[in-house]
Scaffold this motif. Sequence first.
Motif, short mmCIF file in Angstrom:
data_model
loop_
_atom_site.label_atom_id
_atom_site.label_comp_id
_atom_site.label_asym_id
_atom_site.label_seq_id
_atom_site.Cartn_x
_atom_site.Cartn_y
_atom_site.Cartn_z
N ASN A 158 0.82 -1.21 0.00
CA ASN A 158 0.00 0.00 0.00
C ASN A 158 0.85 1.25 0.00
O ASN A 158 0.48 2.26 -0.56
CB ASN A 158 -0.92 0.02 1.22
CG ASN A 158 -1.89 -1.13 1.16
OD1 ASN A 158 -1.53 -2.24 1.51
ND2 ASN A 158 -3.09 -0.86 0.68
N ILE A 275 -1.39 -5.21 0.67
CA ILE A 275 -1.04 -6.02 -0.50
C ILE A 275 0.40 -6.49 -0.31
O ILE A 275 1.30 -5.71 -0.02
CB ILE A 275 -1.14 -5.18 -1.78
CG1 ILE A 275 -2.51 -4.54 -1.89
CG2 ILE A 275 -0.84 -6.04 -3.00
CD1 ILE A 275 -2.60 -3.50 -2.97
N TYR A 287 -5.45 -9.63 -8.99
CA TYR A 287 -6.40 -8.55 -8.75
C TYR A 287 -7.71 -9.04 -8.14
O TYR A 287 -8.20 -8.48 -7.17
CB TYR A 287 -6.67 -7.77 -10.03
CG TYR A 287 -7.18 -6.39 -9.76
CD1 TYR A 287 -6.30 -5.34 -9.54
CD2 TYR A 287 -8.54 -6.13 -9.66
CE1 TYR A 287 -6.76 -4.07 -9.26
CE2 TYR A 287 -9.01 -4.87 -9.38
CZ TYR A 287 -8.11 -3.85 -9.18
OH TYR A 287 -8.57 -2.60 -8.88
N SER A 291 -9.19 -8.05 -4.51
CA SER A 291 -10.41 -7.26 -4.33
C SER A 291 -11.53 -8.07 -3.68
O SER A 291 -12.48 -7.50 -3.18
CB SER A 291 -10.87 -6.65 -5.65
OG SER A 291 -10.96 -7.64 -6.63
N MET A 298 -6.60 -3.63 -0.34
CA MET A 298 -6.40 -2.47 -1.21
C MET A 298 -6.62 -1.16 -0.47
O MET A 298 -6.16 -0.11 -0.89
CB MET A 298 -7.41 -2.50 -2.37
CG MET A 298 -7.09 -3.46 -3.43
SD MET A 298 -5.75 -2.82 -4.41
CE MET A 298 -6.36 -3.27 -6.00
#
Lengths: 611, 472
Positions: A158, A275, A287, A291, A298
């Motif tokens: 991050n 992350i 991804y 998510s 995230m």
Amino acid sequence: MTLDRKNKILIGLGVVAAILLVKLFSIQILDQQYKIDASNNSMVYDIIYPTRGVIYDRNGTILVGNKIAYDIQVTPREVKSFDTLALADALNVSVDFIRERMAEYKKNSRRIGFQSVTMLKQVPSETYIRFAEVQYKFPGFKGHVRSVRDYPVNAGGNLLGYVSEVDADYIRKHEGQYRSGDYAGKTGIEAAREEDLRGEKGYKIYIRDSRNQIKTAYQNGEMDKEAVAGRNITTTIDAKLQQYGQELMKNKVGSVVAIEPSTGEILAMVSSPGIDVEMLSDIGQYYNQISNDPYKPMFNRTVQASYPPGSVFKLVNGLIGLQEGVLTPDRQYPCNRGYAYSGSRKLGCHGHRSPLNLEEAIMMSCNGYFCYVLKSILENKKYDNVPEAFDVWREYVTSFGLGSSLGSDFPSELGGNVPTSSYYSKIYGRNGWRFATIVSLSIGQGEMGVTPLQIANLCATVANRGWYITPHIVKASEGIEIDPKYYERNYTKVDTNEFKKVIHGMWRAVNEPAGAGGTAYAAAIPGLDLCGKTGTAQNPHGADNSVFICFAPQDNPKIAIAAYIENAGFGATWACPIASLMVEQYLTGEIRPERKYVEDRILNANLMPNR
Amino acid sequence: MTDRGNRGLKSTVDWRIVIYYLLLVLIGFINIYASIHSSEPSSIFDFSVRSGKQFVWILTGIVLATLILFVFNPRLWEVISIPSYLIILVLLVAVIFVGSDVKGSHSWFNFGPVSFQPAEVSKIATSLVLATIMSKTNFKMSNMKDLLLVAAVIALPMLIIVAEKETGSALVYLGFIFVLYREGLSGWFLFLIGVIILLFILTLTTSIYTALIVLAAIASLCYSIYSGKPKRWIWADVPAILVLIFLPKFNLPFNPLYIYLALTGVQAVRMAYRSFRQRKFITFATLVAFLLGIGIVFSTEYIFNNVLQDHQRSRIEVLLGMKDDPAGVGYNVNQSKIAIGSGGLFGKGFLQGTQTTYGFVPEQSTDFIFCTVGEEWGFVGCLIVILLYVFLIYRLITDAERCRDQFTRIYGYCVASVIFMHLFINIGMTIGLMPVIGIPLPLLSYGGSSLWSFTVLIFIFVALYRQEKKYF
């Protein structure tokens, strides 16, 4: 010549021939567009991608570097029939994968034309070497060297941010800067300094001849452009501290932000869970996984999560009371397990001796005391009514950098919330509210939200005795300038003198012997002169959040830190040791043996709530 | 044999036609080589590639031409015309069931390495039959029975070829209308066909209402001119039409189409009554034509949406500008125009073309061979090619006119019409004037079937003409 049928037919023939010739004349001679389209068809742009700038920490350690990766590209028009099994084996993929891809290219062959398409991204070099040995058997397949991000230090995804291929939306937002297939930093430092890091793409233009072979460089390469490498960035981050923070925060939800008070430089910024840097270089592949994670890795809690500040806010109320002259350090208030503010309603407190003065109230984090403080601020005879006094109070609060975004250079920083008098007037009516209505603001609860970065900045402000420099993440270095505001001091509306009284209370909270009532004795490290303030912020969503801010040493402080652990109960239990361990690590470079057990307890703790 | 019968080759064969033929074939050969040389660079005479194969087709074509000119008795063609036409009809039907599928159409017989398209030969057979029937002494174009017979002879192979999904080849048969015109068909028929095409386009691009107004305007104008009262058209019909044009501008509570239909209904009854009382053919003919026009307008939408195939529909839509689709159906045309347009005045030179070699233009050596001409030889090259065709057609027509033998004359017009239709449709397609319908450019496009049939088509006429010169 008579106009008989034969001649009519011949005239018709002439007219049709004339129509064809006029149209041909117009597209061949009058209209230049077809010639331009034709030369576009025959020019081949070979894009040269620049290497992205390296990201260093404050001491010259590489946080983000570059490494070589290989993409496997295919030019479907050049592919001859080949041994699918052998290729699958060389590339370490399944036969079906190759068959599917080839079928796909065949379907889109008109769109692809003579271009190359990427079949496999970021093949490890061992695989690539194996492929290169047998490459001659597979005409049309080739390896394409590309530079990808490399993360030697686990500094948290991050903070660093990721780089990924631009999508249509991104290209539209940054008009004229990107083309499909380009990469850009999307979050964190990569996004903060994208313009410096990305460099400039170059290209070579070739002309295809009538045999579709690349013949020559267009105009002897005069129109070619060299790629310009991205500029390197030096950040304010301390790699060791950041990495240590990542380890301590493992299996905990929350954030830690450390700032060098004298410069406003962010030393560490941990958002957990975050992350994993292992995933960063190929974020696209992970991804969905990221998510869909219920812990929202995230989400960068350090700048985006807005929490009630809890007891650490008592410092601000105390300072405002002192400045407004409605509080003196020696003023004592009683507390009998709380403060009765409206008939039978009571804001509770823990058991401690009573009455207390300001220093003791900070040290023991007495709730009752600060209710009296806010009451005296809001019912100050100087002001006509509570709303007017409240607006004055709010001005003080915002001068500490709360209530709106600080303006750091970190992307997507949010501002939290400090309510205004009109907010309450709207709910309760202009004269419908008084101190008792908003009593919970005394102890940093209620309608307040601050980000961990703001709490850390608050701590730095206290450490500086009344001013802060807007926190930032990028240092000025060769070729990199930073906004002048990152050199300017922002003074609070509270005088430097008043801070000393509060700071002593913070010192005592940490350094009074256990049993004296100090809430943060667990943070005490002999010789480091730590000053701290615990907080246990009520959380509408579950167990209390554990908060701790501290700075050290007391004089000429080198580090101010805020730790915010979600759903972890008392500030003293979790946030306090984590922050103190980081201070110790930063200031002494090690954890002394007698505190190893604290470190072990933190490293082994799993405070992840079940989701 | 008389003295005149022994006239030499020099004076009996029309060498100009032969020279145009040879030049076009040679141009085709050179351009076929240019169009394939990038992907398969090899000698122009390499028999494994298309240019080498075309060389073989050309040589055998010349042999064929020689046989037709000097060996076969030209009287043979008239004799075999009807049987060969019937055989071809059978083959045309048979190929639908046993033919191999080439891009969705079933029009090719495959015999190992050789394939054969009966539609190519059927043009020759149809031409011969038309010449045979129409040269009969009692044949009269104004005779309805004769006209219907001729129409059937043309329509039969045409419809079968449509069923083979070779719409392009079928369109060529429309060209025979010029032959009929030359032989006495009323010019009104040509005019009618033009109006039908106009109505079709208007209905698709604008609306049924607009198409109907145009129909009313044309019909009333023709009627007034023919009955000698053009002034009445201006003061009676024009205002009525103007009112109809502006009707939709007022927000009527009902469709203005009803007013139109009511008005024309009254007029139709009046005209029907008048034609019955006065026995005026023109009134009756106008009425029938007008009602037919209304029928066409209303059925156009049905034909367009239900009879045409998807790809034909979208090609027409792109051509009429109803759809802009440079990446899809419009792609071929766009790339073909880029190739031709980039040629400029003098072209890029032999083998120097780039566009046709990147594979953007499909079917470069067959249907789109004109792209290579346009790119490598420029406007000058295109001009030369088109002029050669115009000279060839001109020669065919003037030679035909000189013939005293009706069979030869009619056949000559048939040949000219077929070449003309191919020329217009093919070149029109490559420069965006016609929808993309795959038919070859005569003598230039790659392919034995096509080259041979055009060779036979042309040289039968040359032989017939030679006969004419020998004996008359």
